[in-house]
Design a protein around this motif. Sequence first.
Motif, PDB file in Angstrom:
ATOM      1  N   VAL A  39       0.847  -1.179   0.000  1.00  0.00           N
ATOM      2  CA  VAL A  39       0.000   0.000   0.000  1.00  0.00           C
ATOM      3  C   VAL A  39       0.888   1.235   0.000  1.00  0.00           C
ATOM      4  N   GLU A  40       0.614   2.150  -0.944  1.00  0.00           N
ATOM      5  CA  GLU A  40       1.370   3.399  -1.024  1.00  0.00           C
ATOM      6  C   GLU A  40       0.475   4.548  -0.589  1.00  0.00           C
ATOM      7  N   ILE A  41       0.952   5.346   0.361  1.00  0.00           N
ATOM      8  CA  ILE A  41       0.169   6.438   0.928  1.00  0.00           C
ATOM      9  C   ILE A  41       0.909   7.750   0.714  1.00  0.00           C
ATOM     10  N   THR A  42       0.213   8.735   0.165  1.00  0.00           N
ATOM     11  CA  THR A  42       0.767  10.083   0.043  1.00  0.00           C
ATOM     12  C   THR A  42      -0.184  11.034   0.734  1.00  0.00           C
ATOM     13  N   GLY A  43       0.369  12.086   1.334  1.00  0.00           N
ATOM     14  CA  GLY A  43      -0.501  13.038   2.020  1.00  0.00           C
ATOM     15  C   GLY A  43       0.260  13.815   3.065  1.00  0.00           C
ATOM     16  N   SER A  44      -0.453  14.328   4.050  1.00  0.00           N
ATOM     17  CA  SER A  44       0.131  15.192   5.056  1.00  0.00           C
ATOM     18  C   SER A  44       1.023  14.405   6.011  1.00  0.00           C
ATOM     19  N   ALA A  45       2.074  15.063   6.475  1.00  0.00           N
ATOM     20  CA  ALA A  45       2.984  14.465   7.447  1.00  0.00           C
ATOM     21  C   ALA A  45       2.704  14.950   8.864  1.00  0.00           C
ATOM     22  N   ILE A  46       1.609  15.683   9.057  1.00  0.00           N
ATOM     23  CA  ILE A  46       1.287  16.213  10.373  1.00  0.00           C
ATOM     24  C   ILE A  46       0.706  15.115  11.255  1.00  0.00           C
ATOM     25  N   PHE A  59      -9.774  12.887  -4.074  1.00  0.00           N
ATOM     26  CA  PHE A  59      -8.881  11.954  -4.770  1.00  0.00           C
ATOM     27  C   PHE A  59      -9.455  11.664  -6.150  1.00  0.00           C
ATOM     28  N   LEU A  60      -8.656  11.889  -7.184  1.00  0.00           N
ATOM     29  CA  LEU A  60      -9.058  11.615  -8.559  1.00  0.00           C
ATOM     30  C   LEU A  60      -8.138  10.553  -9.137  1.00  0.00           C
ATOM     31  N   SER A  61      -8.697   9.382  -9.398  1.00  0.00           N
ATOM     32  CA  SER A  61      -7.921   8.315 -10.011  1.00  0.00           C
ATOM     33  C   SER A  61      -7.847   8.524 -11.520  1.00  0.00           C
ATOM     34  N   ALA A  62      -7.110   7.645 -12.195  1.00  0.00           N
ATOM     35  CA  ALA A  62      -7.008   7.741 -13.652  1.00  0.00           C
ATOM     36  C   ALA A  62      -8.377   7.583 -14.305  1.00  0.00           C
ATOM     37  N   VAL A 141      -0.105  12.236 -16.088  1.00  0.00           N
ATOM     38  CA  VAL A 141      -0.744  12.271 -14.769  1.00  0.00           C
ATOM     39  C   VAL A 141      -1.477  10.961 -14.518  1.00  0.00           C
ATOM     40  N   GLU A 142      -1.167  10.323 -13.397  1.00  0.00           N
ATOM     41  CA  GLU A 142      -1.824   9.074 -13.008  1.00  0.00           C
ATOM     42  C   GLU A 142      -2.995   9.324 -12.072  1.00  0.00           C
ATOM     43  N   ARG A 143      -2.843  10.248 -11.141  1.00  0.00           N
ATOM     44  CA  ARG A 143      -3.920  10.594 -10.227  1.00  0.00           C
ATOM     45  C   ARG A 143      -3.636  11.979  -9.632  1.00  0.00           C
ATOM     46  N   GLY A 156       4.033  26.077   4.427  1.00  0.00           N
ATOM     47  CA  GLY A 156       4.333  27.495   4.350  1.00  0.00           C
ATOM     48  C   GLY A 156       3.123  28.302   3.928  1.00  0.00           C
ATOM     49  N   SER A 157       3.316  29.609   3.752  1.00  0.00           N
ATOM     50  CA  SER A 157       2.210  30.519   3.466  1.00  0.00           C
ATOM     51  C   SER A 157       1.578  30.272   2.108  1.00  0.00           C
ATOM     52  N   ASP A 158       2.295  29.636   1.169  1.00  0.00           N
ATOM     53  CA  ASP A 158       1.698  29.386  -0.143  1.00  0.00           C
ATOM     54  C   ASP A 158       0.715  28.223  -0.119  1.00  0.00           C
ATOM     55  N   ALA A 159       0.470  27.622   1.035  1.00  0.00           N
ATOM     56  CA  ALA A 159      -0.511  26.540   1.167  1.00  0.00           C
ATOM     57  C   ALA A 159      -1.644  26.923   2.110  1.00  0.00           C
ATOM     58  N   ILE A 160      -1.897  28.229   2.269  1.00  0.00           N
ATOM     59  CA  ILE A 160      -2.974  28.680   3.150  1.00  0.00           C
ATOM     60  C   ILE A 160      -4.320  28.165   2.661  1.00  0.00           C
ATOM     61  N   ALA A 161      -4.541  28.190   1.362  1.00  0.00           N
ATOM     62  CA  ALA A 161      -5.814  27.728   0.803  1.00  0.00           C
ATOM     63  C   ALA A 161      -5.881  26.214   0.729  1.00  0.00           C
ATOM     64  N   GLY A 162      -4.764  25.559   0.488  1.00  0.00           N
ATOM     65  CA  GLY A 162      -4.741  24.109   0.338  1.00  0.00           C
ATOM     66  C   GLY A 162      -3.621  23.673  -0.578  1.00  0.00           C
ATOM     67  N   VAL A 163      -3.660  22.393  -0.946  1.00  0.00           N
ATOM     68  CA  VAL A 163      -2.596  21.791  -1.751  1.00  0.00           C
ATOM     69  C   VAL A 163      -3.224  20.922  -2.829  1.00  0.00           C
ATOM     70  N   ILE A 164      -2.677  21.005  -4.033  1.00  0.00           N
ATOM     71  CA  ILE A 164      -3.068  20.095  -5.110  1.00  0.00           C
ATOM     72  C   ILE A 164      -1.812  19.372  -5.584  1.00  0.00           C
ATOM     73  N   ASN A 165      -1.852  18.050  -5.508  1.00  0.00           N
ATOM     74  CA  ASN A 165      -0.678  17.216  -5.771  1.00  0.00           C
ATOM     75  C   ASN A 165      -0.935  16.341  -7.000  1.00  0.00           C
ATOM     76  N   PHE A 166      -0.133  16.521  -8.034  1.00  0.00           N
ATOM     77  CA  PHE A 166      -0.240  15.725  -9.251  1.00  0.00           C
ATOM     78  C   PHE A 166       0.757  14.566  -9.170  1.00  0.00           C
ATOM     79  N   ILE A 167       0.235  13.338  -9.173  1.00  0.00           N
ATOM     80  CA  ILE A 167       1.069  12.142  -9.132  1.00  0.00           C
ATOM     81  C   ILE A 167       1.226  11.616 -10.559  1.00  0.00           C
ATOM     82  N   LEU A 168       2.457  11.557 -11.033  1.00  0.00           N
ATOM     83  CA  LEU A 168       2.708  11.116 -12.399  1.00  0.00           C
ATOM     84  C   LEU A 168       2.877   9.601 -12.470  1.00  0.00           C
ATOM     85  N   LYS A 169       2.743   9.088 -13.654  1.00  0.00           N
ATOM     86  CA  LYS A 169       2.821   7.647 -13.871  1.00  0.00           C
ATOM     87  C   LYS A 169       4.238   7.134 -13.573  1.00  0.00           C
TER      88      LYS A 169
END
Length: 359
Positions: A39-46, A59-62, A141-143, A156-169
């Motif tokens: 199982v591979e998990i990506t996300g926050s480290a908090i 979460f948007l899959s292929a 883009v895979e997901r 940091g301050s550039d993530a005040i609104a949130g984060v969008i992470n593009f996972i490539l194939k």
Amino acid sequence: MKEKSICAAIRLLCMTGLIGGSTALCLSAHAQEAGIQRVEITGSAIKRIAKEGALPVQFLSAADIQKTGAKSVEELVQSLSSMQGFTTASESVNGGGGGVQNASIHSIGAAYTLVLLNGRRIASYGSGSAVNLASIPMSAVERVEILTDGASTLYGSDAIAGVINFILKKNQQDFRFDAGVNRPGKKGGGNSNFSMSKGFGDLDKDGYNFLVTYAHDAQRELNAKDRDFAKTGLRRFTENGKTYSTYLLAANTAPASATLSLKDNTVKIFSPAYFKTGACAPNTAFVGTAEDKSCWFDYAGTVQLVPKSERDSLFSSFNMKLNPELNVFGELVLSKYKQTARYAPAAQRLSLPLTGALY
């Protein structure tokens, strides 16, 4: 047979409650019998506590991406309900945007929405922190993972609104080719795209994987004059038997109007074409009275709704497994984006001193 017998015995002891800590032991026995999948998990480290609940992550899959019908990262972002206030390519017409395409969560601003590529930051455009989405190849883009809550404490301050992470194939071995063509029912605005990718080596079996992806996207221009709703800035309508007009026109732009400075220090604004022929020039509209002979420049029909653009993207990745606990990887993303936009003339006033005959 011996292993199954031991597991059966442990389950029997758990059922009778003869073994302390029976729950953990039984779960361990079930895991050994059924096997454990990777199982591979990506996300926050908090670090969080259980009572806080889950973060609002989309979460948007292929398969989900394919259902949206998006042909570019820009189109994909537009389809997300959490995105508002972002800049699209169509906003680059008439001096705005400059071809930039960005993401903005909850309309807080592109500068406060962090865009990651495989969980890592990518280069921003200009002097700010916002990322131009035109540089991300959609075919690779895979997901996509979208954190719609603030994460400034981690990123940091550039993530005040949130984060969008593009996972490539990655770890792809087969050859894939995709192509598409879209043609509207009316003139202009069509687009086409194709992409191809090929991978070499299986990361789990061979210990390495090399992937190359190339994509080309072409967007034809869509002129405002080719659509009835945008071909003019002058709209007439009737209410209670009276005629009214709403308009987005420019009075100062030549050759629609000229300004005369008379000897008595008065100013006269008139339309040369109307004065000479009794009709307004092309791309102008009559909005004054017959005495004023006034034609204003109808700039709305001279601009573009969607500018012409081309994008070439190349993505390459290399992954090598040194041992079960350590991987070495490298990624290369090259993108060339070209946009040709049309601008309406600036609203400049043409002043003529009246020293003799007008014609």
